[in-house]
Scaffold this active site. Sequence first.
Site, PDB file in Angstrom:
ATOM      1  N   ASN A 175      -2.760  -7.428   4.917  1.00  0.00           N
ATOM      2  CA  ASN A 175      -3.069  -7.549   3.660  1.00  0.00           C
ATOM      3  C   ASN A 175      -1.711  -7.468   2.682  1.00  0.00           C
ATOM      4  O   ASN A 175      -1.315  -6.395   2.358  1.00  0.00           O
ATOM      5  CB  ASN A 175      -4.053  -6.540   3.474  1.00  0.00           C
ATOM      6  CG  ASN A 175      -5.526  -6.625   3.903  1.00  0.00           C
ATOM      7  OD1 ASN A 175      -6.225  -7.244   3.811  1.00  0.00           O
ATOM      8  ND2 ASN A 175      -5.634  -6.016   5.163  1.00  0.00           N
ATOM      9  N   GLU A 176      -1.323  -8.517   2.378  1.00  0.00           N
ATOM     10  CA  GLU A 176      -0.194  -8.681   1.583  1.00  0.00           C
ATOM     11  C   GLU A 176      -0.463  -8.409   0.281  1.00  0.00           C
ATOM     12  O   GLU A 176      -1.430  -8.133  -0.234  1.00  0.00           O
ATOM     13  CB  GLU A 176       0.581  -9.994   1.647  1.00  0.00           C
ATOM     14  CG  GLU A 176       0.740 -10.484   3.149  1.00  0.00           C
ATOM     15  CD  GLU A 176       2.011  -9.914   3.670  1.00  0.00           C
ATOM     16  OE1 GLU A 176       2.445  -8.725   3.143  1.00  0.00           O
ATOM     17  OE2 GLU A 176       2.585 -10.361   4.747  1.00  0.00           O
ATOM     18  N   PRO A 177       0.740  -8.044  -0.649  1.00  0.00           N
ATOM     19  CA  PRO A 177       0.275  -8.102  -1.933  1.00  0.00           C
ATOM     20  C   PRO A 177      -0.484  -8.940  -2.873  1.00  0.00           C
ATOM     21  O   PRO A 177      -0.213 -10.191  -2.452  1.00  0.00           O
ATOM     22  CB  PRO A 177       1.979  -7.935  -2.695  1.00  0.00           C
ATOM     23  CG  PRO A 177       2.912  -7.566  -1.399  1.00  0.00           C
ATOM     24  CD  PRO A 177       2.105  -7.951  -0.077  1.00  0.00           C
ATOM     25  N   SER A 179      -3.721  -8.567  -2.404  1.00  0.00           N
ATOM     26  CA  SER A 179      -5.088  -8.404  -1.701  1.00  0.00           C
ATOM     27  C   SER A 179      -5.939  -7.799  -2.655  1.00  0.00           C
ATOM     28  O   SER A 179      -5.710  -6.429  -3.047  1.00  0.00           O
ATOM     29  CB  SER A 179      -4.640  -8.040  -0.324  1.00  0.00           C
ATOM     30  OG  SER A 179      -4.134  -8.618   0.595  1.00  0.00           O
ATOM     31  N   THR A 194       7.546  -9.886   5.185  1.00  0.00           N
ATOM     32  CA  THR A 194       6.762  -9.615   6.371  1.00  0.00           C
ATOM     33  C   THR A 194       7.468 -10.594   7.417  1.00  0.00           C
ATOM     34  O   THR A 194       7.460  -9.982   8.586  1.00  0.00           O
ATOM     35  CB  THR A 194       5.394  -9.929   6.223  1.00  0.00           C
ATOM     36  OG1 THR A 194       4.842  -9.090   5.105  1.00  0.00           O
ATOM     37  CG2 THR A 194       4.573  -9.534   7.474  1.00  0.00           C
TER      38      THR A 194
END
Length: 642
Positions: A175-177, A179, A194
């Site tokens: 869940n990347e920035p 999300s 990532t």
Amino acid sequence: MSTLLEKTAKDISYKPVGQFEETRFEKIHNVIFEDSNEGSIQVAREISDLIRKKQALGENCVLGLATGSSPIKVYEELVRMHREEGLSFSNVITFNLDEYLPMDKSNMQSYYYFMHEHLFNHIDIPAESINIPDGSLPQEEVVDFCLAYEKKIKDNGGLDFQLLGIGRTGHIGFNEPGSHFNSGTRVITLDHITRVDAAPAFLGIDNVPRKAITMGIATVRNAKRIVLLGWGDNKAKIIKQTIEGKISSQVPATYLQEHDNVTFVLDKGAGGELTRNKTPWLVGPCEWTDSLTAKAIVWLCGKTEKSILSLTDKDYNDNGMSDLLSLEDSYDLNIKMFNKLQHTITGWPGGKPNADDTSRPERAEPAKKRIIIFSPHPDDDVISMGGTFDRLIEQGHDVHVAYQTSGNIAVSDTEALKFAEISNTITPSTESQSIIDTLLNKDENSFDVAEVRSLKGAIRRAESYAATRYLGLEDSHVHFLNLPFYETGTIKKNNLSNADIDIMADLINDIKPHQIYAAGDLADPHGTHKVCLDALFETLKRLKPEPFMKDCWLWLYRGAWHEWDINEIEMAVPMSPDQVLKKRYAIFCHQSQKDGAMFQGDDSREFWMRAEERNRNTAAKYKALGLADYAAMEAFVRYKLD
């Protein structure tokens, strides 16, 4: 038995490091352990207790599991409990957080492979109870799969326990920035950071997939119990932001602040930036030890932008240090700190002969010392302490350098192919042609065969000789240990064994050094530094009864990722502009690591650039504190051998 779940200090049955009650700055319960091994064992114990509790009730235990380096020791301990304590996983159902997309299950970089390698192949969990996102699905089937994955979790009663790691972007799962807190299992595009962090495992960022399937934030938040693991200095900033910052989609882990049963399990490095650890005087009354006083004064200088001797009573009082001032006035505090730092500076890292060494970091005698510089990879010596290395040789000490690993995995296929073709041009051979053919036809996800690893190791060995010869060291004083733990041909290394310790012990016992220099920088992206330091500690423990060990001092340097804090430094070796250039040229000898090394971590600059900036910054910090002005400085901390 109490577990991590209990948040009242008197109920906790284990002993984390220092204060562990939440402060007014902290919004997530956390405990800090001396090291990741100790923390991992406690988390594994909580998981095993939950499994057994569910078994006693005749219920399934539904676990959400993570991959990456953080949970490996947890899985090792669970496997040990299964083998030695009869822990059964027959009632366990697992759901993994994520998987790369596209990714075949048989690929050694897949999380399917990871989980079976580290856990599932070694326990009695039924195969049908294992659930991992399928990265091999065609694009048109992925959405339906994600919906079905969510439904299956709910049909099994939800997650009883969710194990998490945390990425440097603050991502949990993938869940990347950006999300959303209501997000479910879905496809996501991976953040560049990532992918950079994953690059070592894939032998380069170009091989890292750009997408992944991940459980959503809501999926994770619906777990009844959440434990997040955070290990190492490189996680400290994002851990602080997550625990003490505002909830933000730009740091998805901050959503965990709203969960009522979550614990962050950290080691000292990962918890180092928390206010109660970094600046405890801002939290409440402190026990003012010498080390804490030094830390506070250096911090105060930075906060006020003053030199040490310029600090006033008002500066101390205005910044939470009135209780320190009640013990000693500012004049005395300032003088003591100034003298402490002044005495760390020396142009004689091996000790200055025929000098009063009372206030010097190193002993004057013996005037000519036997010295071993341990370098985890075949370039850490010149990157981290090239100026000091040069100074020790110039001042006539009996200097040896020992490269603990071959460093072969850090040589690109392109570089190896170049050398193989040169060799085949000079002396055509079936061996060289075989290596050429292997490299030209190598699959991007396969690992090197033994012959290619040997060539890559030879490249790094030759580069090491080029650097040490440039500094004036005799070839007979250069040692290539090729510790067995490293020689797997993959990023995943073996555990340390007696064979590793034997090799280290033989060298130390043969040289009987007065000084040992070793890498104390544990932030390298593939963990080799830590294993090499552990190997040294184990070796010195074994050699402790030897008479020469009474006169052996261990100095730790740091590498291309971090430097010691000024208040920690016990020896600072100044470098002239000419020495800075000489160090740069020694680093240049490691040509295969120039112009895009494979394992750069989060900094895309070349290692010589990082090293020079770090050394300039150390000198600038000394100057800002009111001490002498140097072009650059290399810093060391003495590790006291018990």
